[in-house]
Design a protein around this motif. Structure first.
Motif, PDB file in Angstrom:
ATOM      1  N   GLN A   7      13.589  -3.399  47.868  1.00  0.00           N
ATOM      2  CA  GLN A   7      14.065  -4.069  49.080  1.00  0.00           C
ATOM      3  C   GLN A   7      14.533  -3.075  50.136  1.00  0.00           C
ATOM      4  OE1 GLN A   7      17.083  -6.817  47.764  1.00  0.00           O
ATOM      5  NE2 GLN A   7      15.609  -8.396  47.193  1.00  0.00           N
ATOM      6  N   THR A   8      15.301  -2.060  49.714  1.00  0.00           N
ATOM      7  CA  THR A   8      15.873  -1.138  50.687  1.00  0.00           C
ATOM      8  C   THR A   8      14.851  -0.142  51.216  1.00  0.00           C
ATOM      9  OG1 THR A   8      16.653   0.223  48.843  1.00  0.00           O
ATOM     10  CG2 THR A   8      18.204  -1.330  49.773  1.00  0.00           C
ATOM     11  N   VAL A   9      13.938   0.312  50.348  1.00  0.00           N
ATOM     12  CA  VAL A   9      12.923   1.277  50.770  1.00  0.00           C
ATOM     13  C   VAL A   9      11.939   0.629  51.737  1.00  0.00           C
ATOM     14  CG1 VAL A   9      10.934   2.598  49.955  1.00  0.00           C
ATOM     15  CG2 VAL A   9      13.092   2.788  48.764  1.00  0.00           C
ATOM     16  N   VAL A  10      11.489  -0.578  51.423  1.00  0.00           N
ATOM     17  CA  VAL A  10      10.479  -1.241  52.247  1.00  0.00           C
ATOM     18  C   VAL A  10      11.028  -1.577  53.623  1.00  0.00           C
ATOM     19  CG1 VAL A  10       9.048  -3.325  52.463  1.00  0.00           C
ATOM     20  CG2 VAL A  10       9.196  -2.135  50.283  1.00  0.00           C
ATOM     21  N   GLY A  11      12.302  -2.019  53.683  1.00  0.00           N
ATOM     22  CA  GLY A  11      12.880  -2.375  54.980  1.00  0.00           C
ATOM     23  C   GLY A  11      12.855  -1.219  55.968  1.00  0.00           C
ATOM     24  N   THR A  12      13.169  -0.008  55.485  1.00  0.00           N
ATOM     25  CA  THR A  12      13.176   1.162  56.357  1.00  0.00           C
ATOM     26  C   THR A  12      11.762   1.571  56.758  1.00  0.00           C
ATOM     27  OG1 THR A  12      15.152   1.923  55.189  1.00  0.00           O
ATOM     28  CG2 THR A  12      14.031   3.522  56.585  1.00  0.00           C
ATOM     29  N   ALA A  13      10.809   1.423  55.833  1.00  0.00           N
ATOM     30  CA  ALA A  13       9.436   1.869  56.097  1.00  0.00           C
ATOM     31  C   ALA A  13       8.630   0.867  56.913  1.00  0.00           C
ATOM     32  CB  ALA A  13       8.720   2.132  54.770  1.00  0.00           C
ATOM     33  N   LEU A  14       9.079  -0.388  56.976  1.00  0.00           N
ATOM     34  CA  LEU A  14       8.251  -1.450  57.553  1.00  0.00           C
ATOM     35  C   LEU A  14       7.833  -1.207  59.009  1.00  0.00           C
ATOM     36  CD1 LEU A  14       6.841  -4.039  56.905  1.00  0.00           C
ATOM     37  CD2 LEU A  14       8.959  -5.299  57.358  1.00  0.00           C
ATOM     38  N   PRO A  15       8.716  -0.751  59.895  1.00  0.00           N
ATOM     39  CA  PRO A  15       8.243  -0.490  61.269  1.00  0.00           C
ATOM     40  C   PRO A  15       7.088   0.505  61.323  1.00  0.00           C
ATOM     41  CG  PRO A  15      10.651  -0.522  61.206  1.00  0.00           C
ATOM     42  CD  PRO A  15      10.179  -0.559  59.783  1.00  0.00           C
ATOM     43  N   THR A  16       7.130   1.538  60.489  1.00  0.00           N
ATOM     44  CA  THR A  16       6.042   2.522  60.465  1.00  0.00           C
ATOM     45  C   THR A  16       4.777   1.919  59.866  1.00  0.00           C
ATOM     46  OG1 THR A  16       7.662   4.290  60.207  1.00  0.00           O
ATOM     47  CG2 THR A  16       5.380   4.827  59.675  1.00  0.00           C
ATOM     48  N   ILE A  17       4.921   1.088  58.844  1.00  0.00           N
ATOM     49  CA  ILE A  17       3.770   0.415  58.239  1.00  0.00           C
ATOM     50  C   ILE A  17       3.043  -0.423  59.285  1.00  0.00           C
ATOM     51  CG2 ILE A  17       3.059  -1.309  56.536  1.00  0.00           C
ATOM     52  CD1 ILE A  17       5.425  -0.421  54.803  1.00  0.00           C
ATOM     53  N   VAL A  18       3.817  -1.180  60.047  1.00  0.00           N
ATOM     54  CA  VAL A  18       3.225  -2.033  61.077  1.00  0.00           C
ATOM     55  C   VAL A  18       2.535  -1.198  62.156  1.00  0.00           C
ATOM     56  CG1 VAL A  18       3.748  -3.720  62.878  1.00  0.00           C
ATOM     57  CG2 VAL A  18       4.853  -3.893  60.664  1.00  0.00           C
ATOM     58  N   ALA A  19       3.146  -0.066  62.489  1.00  0.00           N
ATOM     59  CA  ALA A  19       2.544   0.800  63.509  1.00  0.00           C
ATOM     60  C   ALA A  19       1.185   1.319  63.057  1.00  0.00           C
ATOM     61  CB  ALA A  19       3.483   1.968  63.820  1.00  0.00           C
ATOM     62  N   GLU A  20       1.023   1.608  61.763  1.00  0.00           N
ATOM     63  CA  GLU A  20      -0.259   2.132  61.267  1.00  0.00           C
ATOM     64  C   GLU A  20      -1.279   1.032  61.014  1.00  0.00           C
ATOM     65  OE1 GLU A  20      -1.938   4.380  57.301  1.00  0.00           O
ATOM     66  OE2 GLU A  20      -0.082   5.130  58.202  1.00  0.00           O
ATOM     67  N   LEU A  21      -0.846  -0.064  60.407  1.00  0.00           N
ATOM     68  CA  LEU A  21      -1.784  -1.138  60.065  1.00  0.00           C
ATOM     69  C   LEU A  21      -2.010  -2.106  61.226  1.00  0.00           C
ATOM     70  CD1 LEU A  21      -0.711  -1.971  56.378  1.00  0.00           C
ATOM     71  CD2 LEU A  21      -2.487  -0.413  57.191  1.00  0.00           C
ATOM     72  N   ARG A  22      -1.219  -1.998  62.273  1.00  0.00           N
ATOM     73  CA  ARG A  22      -1.390  -2.769  63.509  1.00  0.00           C
ATOM     74  C   ARG A  22      -1.434  -4.285  63.250  1.00  0.00           C
ATOM     75  NH1 ARG A  22      -2.650   0.474  67.740  1.00  0.00           N
ATOM     76  NH2 ARG A  22      -3.245   2.614  67.243  1.00  0.00           N
ATOM     77  N   GLY A  23      -0.274  -4.811  62.921  1.00  0.00           N
ATOM     78  CA  GLY A  23      -0.213  -6.249  62.698  1.00  0.00           C
ATOM     79  C   GLY A  23       1.202  -6.766  62.827  1.00  0.00           C
ATOM     80  N   PHE A  24       1.820  -6.583  64.021  1.00  0.00           N
ATOM     81  CA  PHE A  24       3.209  -7.000  64.180  1.00  0.00           C
ATOM     82  C   PHE A  24       3.370  -8.509  64.002  1.00  0.00           C
ATOM     83  CE2 PHE A  24       7.016  -8.256  66.567  1.00  0.00           C
ATOM     84  CZ  PHE A  24       7.950  -7.412  65.991  1.00  0.00           C
ATOM     85  N   ASP A  25       2.304  -9.286  64.260  1.00  0.00           N
ATOM     86  CA  ASP A  25       2.393 -10.727  64.085  1.00  0.00           C
ATOM     87  C   ASP A  25       2.646 -11.099  62.618  1.00  0.00           C
ATOM     88  OD1 ASP A  25      -0.156  -9.636  63.654  1.00  0.00           O
ATOM     89  OD2 ASP A  25      -1.103 -11.607  63.774  1.00  0.00           O
ATOM     90  N   LEU A  26       2.373 -10.172  61.703  1.00  0.00           N
ATOM     91  CA  LEU A  26       2.623 -10.418  60.281  1.00  0.00           C
ATOM     92  C   LEU A  26       3.863  -9.650  59.783  1.00  0.00           C
ATOM     93  CD1 LEU A  26      -1.031 -10.273  58.884  1.00  0.00           C
ATOM     94  CD2 LEU A  26       0.381 -12.303  59.255  1.00  0.00           C
TER      95      LEU A  26
END
Length: 517
Positions: A24-43
């Motif tokens: 839970q804690t690791v994913v929350g911090t990484a999520l903005p970067t994940i979205v930036a790479e996979l390009r899907g802020f709507d998800l």
């Protein structure tokens, strides 16, 4: 159980807790970067809510199965499912793949929550002894929480976001070893015959919550059209059918009589509200710090660390305090009040706010959650009694996840809609609306390569690209502030709702469990 056997069994449960907390804690911090790479802020919200939705369905199922057959087999199975799903998350090449992998991970997480947390009550029927042993689990939770945000930021920045999912592998293997080797196979009573599961109830839960989730997500984009109204109607009809079915079903997944108990109903309502506030903070504070304030993933992780670390410190302090009180209920008032202060502090936060003050607001939020969450669980276990201990624990965790699902979905919807509106207004003033597609997704505020490209294009066209980018950043900050203001209102209502919980004193043993053959 002798001390050594109790210690080794609790180590197994603690490693399982660490597995879920670390994720839970690791994913929350990484999520903005994940979205930036996979390009899907709507998800963006779906990365959290797909996990929560599948967890909500599986928690009560395996809570009841654990009551019937004993919890150890399901704890083992859940570790395997969760760890394998983590690998799939790390292999994701699109946001949709990641959302589906997180859904599978949620099944494993729901199995864990539905069984592992109730193991402690099986091992230690006395509430006071249980609270003392829970310090070990809280410490494991605290280690994961202390390491998680910073580790997530460090791994994301230096080794890529995929590694934040692979970090679950060694923890999963360690959990599996200790649980397999040392956790005794306990169950409450000996059963005869085959157990029946409430599959219609599980399907109706999935339809009701899934349709509600889609309605919240699609409403800002499509308004009250045929599609969104159909989803809302499906959710309401499924919820009504669920209630009617559960009142007649002799093996209901949601025992209706528990919701008719005023004490349990009050605790269940607080679980929903607490989950709403907690998950809104956990998933959108990192986006505020990275996208809104321009922090690196590592710095954002450091800012989140007090929030998650002080959940554990608060739990440990709470365990030392409540057993000495004739009435433990004031801890709920204190905890939710601290959450109110934390949310409001983040709502008024700006890029210029001293980091030390921002850290204090995060600390207060963690301390508040540490005072609230363990008490809700123990209060519900004591109120429900041994007969319904497993399902009461599972329901409380499920309802907290439902609150988290609603909170992340609603906050995500507000953020997406308000951010897009703010960016469109700023571009319209500068007559640069042709760049709306590039700036309407907040991933541009985290993706440095994308920023350079858009800035070059805007400058070549005679626009002040830096000013427009800053306007987009301000729009994101304002949007997240409004989303977290809703979480603050829910925390205020939680303080008021706490008065409905009858006085609770944590003392005295409950009925013993028996060793399964």
């Amino acid at each position: 159980m002798p001390f050594r056997e109790s210690l080794m069994a609790m180590l197994g449960i603690s490693f399982v807790t660490m597995l879920v907390a670390l994720d839970q804690t690791v994913v929350g911090t990484a999520l903005p970067t994940i979205v930036a790479e996979l390009r899907g802020f709507d998800l963006y919200a779906w990365v959290a809510t797909s996990y929560l939705l599948t967890s909500v369905i599986t928690v009560p199922i395996f809570g009841r199965l654990g009551d019937y057959y004993g919890r150890k087999p399901f704890v083992i199975a859940s570790i395997v499912v969760f760890t394998v799903a983590s690998v799939f998350c790390g292999l994701a090449n699109s946001m949709m793949f990641l959302v589906l992998a997180r859904g599978l991970q949620g099944i494993g997480g729901g199995m864990l929550v539905g069984t592992a947390f109730a193991c402690i009550a099986d091992l230690f029927p006395d509430n006071v002894v249980r609270l003392r042993w829970q310090v070990l689990m809280s410490s494991a939770f605290g280690i994961a929480n202390a390491v998680g945000p910073s580790l997530g930021g460090f791994l994301t920045q230096y080794t890529g976001w995929r590694s934040v999912f692979y970090v679950n592998l060694p923890v999963g293997v360690l959990s599996l070893f200790f649980v397999w080797r040392f956790l005794p196979h306990l169950r409450h009573v000996a059963h005869e015959g085959k157990m029946r599961l409430d599959w219609p109830g599980a399907v109706l839960i999935a339809v009701a919550l899934g349709a509600l989730q889609l309605f919240v997500e699609l409403l800002p984009k499509h308004g009250l059209g045929v599609e969104t109204l159909s989803l809302l109607a499906a959710s309401v009809v499924a919820a009504y059918a669920l209630w009617k079915w559960e009142t007649r079903c002799s093996y209901a997944i949601l025992p209706v009589e528990m919701f008719r108990n005023p004490s349990l109903a009050a605790l269940f309502t607080l679980a929903v509200m607490g989950g709403f506030t907690m998950f809104s903070l956990l998933f959108y504070a990192p986006l505020l710090f990275q996208g809104g304030f321009g922090m690196s993933p590592k710095d954002a992780g450091l800012m989140i660390t007090p929030l998650v670390v002080f959940i554990t410190i608060g739990s440990i302090l709470n365990g030392r305090i409540v057993t000495r009180l004739s009435n433990a209920n004031p801890m709920l008032y204190i905890g939710f009040s601290l959450l109110v202060v934390s949310c409001l502090g983040v709502v008024v936060a700006t890029h210029a706010m001293p980091r030390a003050l921002l850290l204090v607001f995060m600390l207060l939020g963690g301390l508040g959650l540490g005072f609230v969450m363990p008490n809700l669980t123990v209060f519900a276990q004591q109120t429900a009694g041994r007969q319904h201990l497993g399902i009461a624990t599972a329901l409380l965790q499920s309802l907290r996840m439902i609150g988290g699902m609603i909170g992340t979905a609603l906050t995500g919807t507000l953020v997406s809609h308000l951010y897009a509106s703010g960016v469109e207004l700023a571009l319209a003033k500068d007559r640069a609306t042709q760049w709306l597609a590039d700036l309407s997704d907040p991933q541009i505020l985290i993706n440095l390569d994308g920023q350079r490209t858009v800035l070059a294009q805007l400058t070549a066209a005679g626009h002040d690209g830096a000013m427009l980018l800053e306007a987009a950043r301000e729009a994101l900050v304002a949007a997240i502030h409004i989303g977290l203001a809703v979480a603050a209102v829910v925390a205020v209502l939680s303080v008021w709702q706490s008065r409905r919980v009858p006085p609770v004193r944590l003392k005295g043993p409950q009925e013993p469990v028996i060793l399964a053959e």
